[in-house]
Write an enzyme that holds these catalytic residues in place. Sequence first.
Site, PDB file in Angstrom:
ATOM      1  N   ARG A   1      24.175  31.549  -0.134  1.00  9.18           N
ATOM      2  CA  ARG A   1      23.173  32.592  -0.445  1.00  9.18           C
ATOM      3  C   ARG A   1      22.915  33.518   0.746  1.00  9.18           C
ATOM      4  O   ARG A   1      21.785  33.929   0.993  1.00  9.18           O
ATOM      5  CB  ARG A   1      21.846  31.970  -0.895  1.00  9.18           C
ATOM      6  CG  ARG A   1      21.926  31.187  -2.173  1.00  9.18           C
ATOM      7  CD  ARG A   1      22.307  32.060  -3.367  1.00  9.18           C
ATOM      8  NE  ARG A   1      22.133  31.318  -4.612  1.00  9.18           N
ATOM      9  CZ  ARG A   1      23.049  30.504  -5.134  1.00  9.18           C
ATOM     10  NH1 ARG A   1      24.225  30.349  -4.541  1.00  9.18           N
ATOM     11  NH2 ARG A   1      22.809  29.875  -6.269  1.00  9.18           N
TER      12      ARG A   1
ATOM     13  N   SER B   1      16.008  31.023  -8.548  1.00 14.27           N
ATOM     14  CA  SER B   1      15.587  29.966  -7.610  1.00 14.27           C
ATOM     15  C   SER B   1      14.770  30.606  -6.504  1.00 14.27           C
ATOM     16  O   SER B   1      15.236  31.548  -5.862  1.00 14.27           O
ATOM     17  CB  SER B   1      16.799  29.304  -6.969  1.00 14.27           C
ATOM     18  OG  SER B   1      17.587  28.651  -7.915  1.00 14.27           O
TER      19      SER B   1
ATOM     20  N   GLU C   1      14.577  31.852  -1.016  1.00 12.70           N
ATOM     21  CA  GLU C   1      15.882  32.466  -1.269  1.00 12.70           C
ATOM     22  C   GLU C   1      15.761  33.992  -1.384  1.00 12.70           C
ATOM     23  O   GLU C   1      16.540  34.719  -0.792  1.00 12.70           O
ATOM     24  CB  GLU C   1      16.494  31.863  -2.533  1.00 12.70           C
ATOM     25  CG  GLU C   1      17.944  32.213  -2.690  1.00 12.70           C
ATOM     26  CD  GLU C   1      18.469  31.944  -4.075  1.00 12.70           C
ATOM     27  OE1 GLU C   1      18.421  32.854  -4.918  1.00 12.70           O
ATOM     28  OE2 GLU C   1      18.932  30.814  -4.302  1.00 12.70           O
TER      29      GLU C   1
HETATM   30  N1  EPU Z   1      15.420  18.882 -10.601  1.00 13.96           N
HETATM   31  C1  EPU Z   1      14.285  18.170 -10.916  1.00 13.96           C
HETATM   32  N2  EPU Z   1      13.164  18.872 -11.284  1.00 13.96           N
HETATM   33  C2  EPU Z   1      13.142  20.224 -11.339  1.00 13.96           C
HETATM   34  C3  EPU Z   1      14.301  20.952 -11.008  1.00 13.96           C
HETATM   35  C4  EPU Z   1      15.442  20.252 -10.629  1.00 13.96           C
HETATM   36  O1  EPU Z   1      14.260  16.944 -10.879  1.00 13.96           O
HETATM   37  O2  EPU Z   1      12.106  20.772 -11.677  1.00 13.96           O
HETATM   38  C5  EPU Z   1      16.659  18.153 -10.268  1.00 13.96           C
HETATM   39  C6  EPU Z   1      17.668  18.330 -11.391  1.00 13.96           C
HETATM   40  O3  EPU Z   1      17.542  17.325 -12.369  1.00 13.96           O
HETATM   41  C7  EPU Z   1      18.988  18.226 -10.652  1.00 13.96           C
HETATM   42  C8  EPU Z   1      18.667  18.772  -9.277  1.00 13.96           C
HETATM   43  O4  EPU Z   1      17.259  18.754  -9.128  1.00 13.96           O
HETATM   44  O5  EPU Z   1      19.389  16.887 -10.533  1.00 13.96           O
HETATM   45  C9  EPU Z   1      19.214  20.161  -9.031  1.00 13.96           C
HETATM   46  O6  EPU Z   1      18.723  21.058 -10.004  1.00 13.96           O
HETATM   47  P1  EPU Z   1      19.678  22.077 -10.811  1.00 13.96           P
HETATM   48  O7  EPU Z   1      20.930  21.401 -11.196  1.00 13.96           O
HETATM   49  O8  EPU Z   1      18.834  22.714 -11.828  1.00 13.96           O
HETATM   50  O9  EPU Z   1      20.191  23.154  -9.784  1.00 13.96           O
HETATM   51  P2  EPU Z   1      19.503  23.741  -8.512  1.00 13.96           P
HETATM   52  O10 EPU Z   1      20.014  23.053  -7.304  1.00 13.96           O
HETATM   53  O11 EPU Z   1      18.052  23.707  -8.741  1.00 13.96           O
HETATM   54  C10 EPU Z   1      21.255  25.621  -7.969  1.00 13.96           C
HETATM   55  C11 EPU Z   1      21.134  27.090  -7.659  1.00 13.96           C
HETATM   56  C12 EPU Z   1      21.012  27.892  -8.951  1.00 13.96           C
HETATM   57  C13 EPU Z   1      22.239  27.630  -9.806  1.00 13.96           C
HETATM   58  C14 EPU Z   1      22.315  26.114 -10.064  1.00 13.96           C
HETATM   59  C15 EPU Z   1      23.572  25.729 -10.794  1.00 13.96           C
HETATM   60  C16 EPU Z   1      20.087  27.249  -5.493  1.00 13.96           C
HETATM   61  C17 EPU Z   1      18.850  27.519  -4.724  1.00 13.96           C
HETATM   62  N3  EPU Z   1      19.991  27.314  -6.808  1.00 13.96           N
HETATM   63  O12 EPU Z   1      20.013  25.253  -8.559  1.00 13.96           O
HETATM   64  O13 EPU Z   1      20.987  29.287  -8.610  1.00 13.96           O
HETATM   65  O14 EPU Z   1      22.162  28.322 -11.037  1.00 13.96           O
HETATM   66  O15 EPU Z   1      22.340  25.389  -8.818  1.00 13.96           O
HETATM   67  O16 EPU Z   1      24.679  25.930  -9.954  1.00 13.96           O
HETATM   68  O17 EPU Z   1      21.141  27.003  -4.893  1.00 13.96           O
HETATM   69  C18 EPU Z   1      19.590  31.124  -8.121  1.00 13.96           C
HETATM   70  O18 EPU Z   1      20.111  31.141  -7.004  1.00 13.96           O
HETATM   71  O19 EPU Z   1      18.700  31.955  -8.441  1.00 13.96           O
HETATM   72  C19 EPU Z   1      19.964  30.079  -9.052  1.00 13.96           C
HETATM   73  C20 EPU Z   1      19.380  29.946 -10.238  1.00 13.96           C
END
Ligand code: EPU
Length: 354
Positions: free
Chosen positions: A180, A254, A350
Amino acid sequence: MHTTPAAASSSLSSSALDLQRGASLREFNTFGLPSTAACLVRIHSEADAKRVVNDPELGRAAKFILGGGSNLVLTQDINRCVLKVEIKGRQVVETRDDAWIVEVGAGESWHDTVQWCLDQGMPGLENMALIPGTVGAAPVQNIGAYGVELKDRFESLDAVDLITGRSVTLNAAQCRFAYRDSVFKQELANKSVITRVRLRLPRPWQPVTGYLELERKMAETGISAPDARQIFQWICEVRRAKLPDPAVIGNSGSFFKNPVVTAEQCRDIIGRDPEIVHYPLEDGTFKLAAGWMIDACGWKGKSIGRAGVYEKQALVLVNRGGANGAEVVTLARAIQESVYGRFGIRLEPEPVVV
Ligand code: EPU
């Protein structure tokens, strides 16, 4: 209420700029936050960007570059010259044995471009479907989702240097892509305006299905070898199920980056919170799921003022209606403090906070 004084809005003749003074930016940021730009110039072509640099007044003014406004938290009025990039156009500029090179105007919608490439029979962007924002903003923060980042599909870009007015072409190494992040969020922030991006779509196409949610879809449907359209559709479904549509609920995706910690720090946190979601990285460090930590601190669905934490994904902050940037920042700080208090980790926003 901000008022918009009579704008010196001009026609799109070859010599005049499309300029408006005292312009509301509320419609131009996906969080829907109020802010007024001292001066807003819509950039329709590379020539427009050069005209700004050569203008006796605008050339000297500090600039602020606006794409789709999807990675932005506006906490105040912008006393700078805001350049809103609206350069259009998409074309295949090269067909190589191992890739198609597609050149896209920086003002095109990212998602429409993903769809267009797919419709032209050039898959490769489908994992990044539905990411809000413009094509020109995509390299700025090296957007990514479900195992693919912009840098994996990037050839080069053209930009106009806002000091010299010269056109420059940058390759991936020069863009210094990181998680990012890129040179456009660092030294070149607001110093050069991206006009065109060239994407590299590899041939033959290879699916990227290693992400848990995609594996789940494959298991549910029994489709073990999905084509690009199928992956596109699944990604759209997954995102729609857990991310708010900015057209309905203001947000900027995010809100925090997933923090990276040493193996030792990770062990220490697991010792106290065995459930923490963490991913090993190639260099021996670990990425922690910020959303999980925020959720564990009990923030999901909570609000401070008119800013809130999205019910289905704790990593996303939302505008519950009429929020201003200060409310969003207050909420973000409160979340940072409670995550620090419990995990000893400082979450970094972010989006760009202005
Ligand atoms: N989780 C929770 N509770 C929550 C949210 C997440 O327990 O409220 C857990 C989920 O169950 C999962 C883990 O945390 O095991 C990670 O969550 P998720 O897979 O939803 O992905 P993320 O790490 O939150 C990242 C990117 C997203 C991208 C997704 C999929 C960042 C900051 N965010 O999200 O990017 O779509 O992976 O690749 O790296 C963005 O940058 O705006 C964005 C949406």
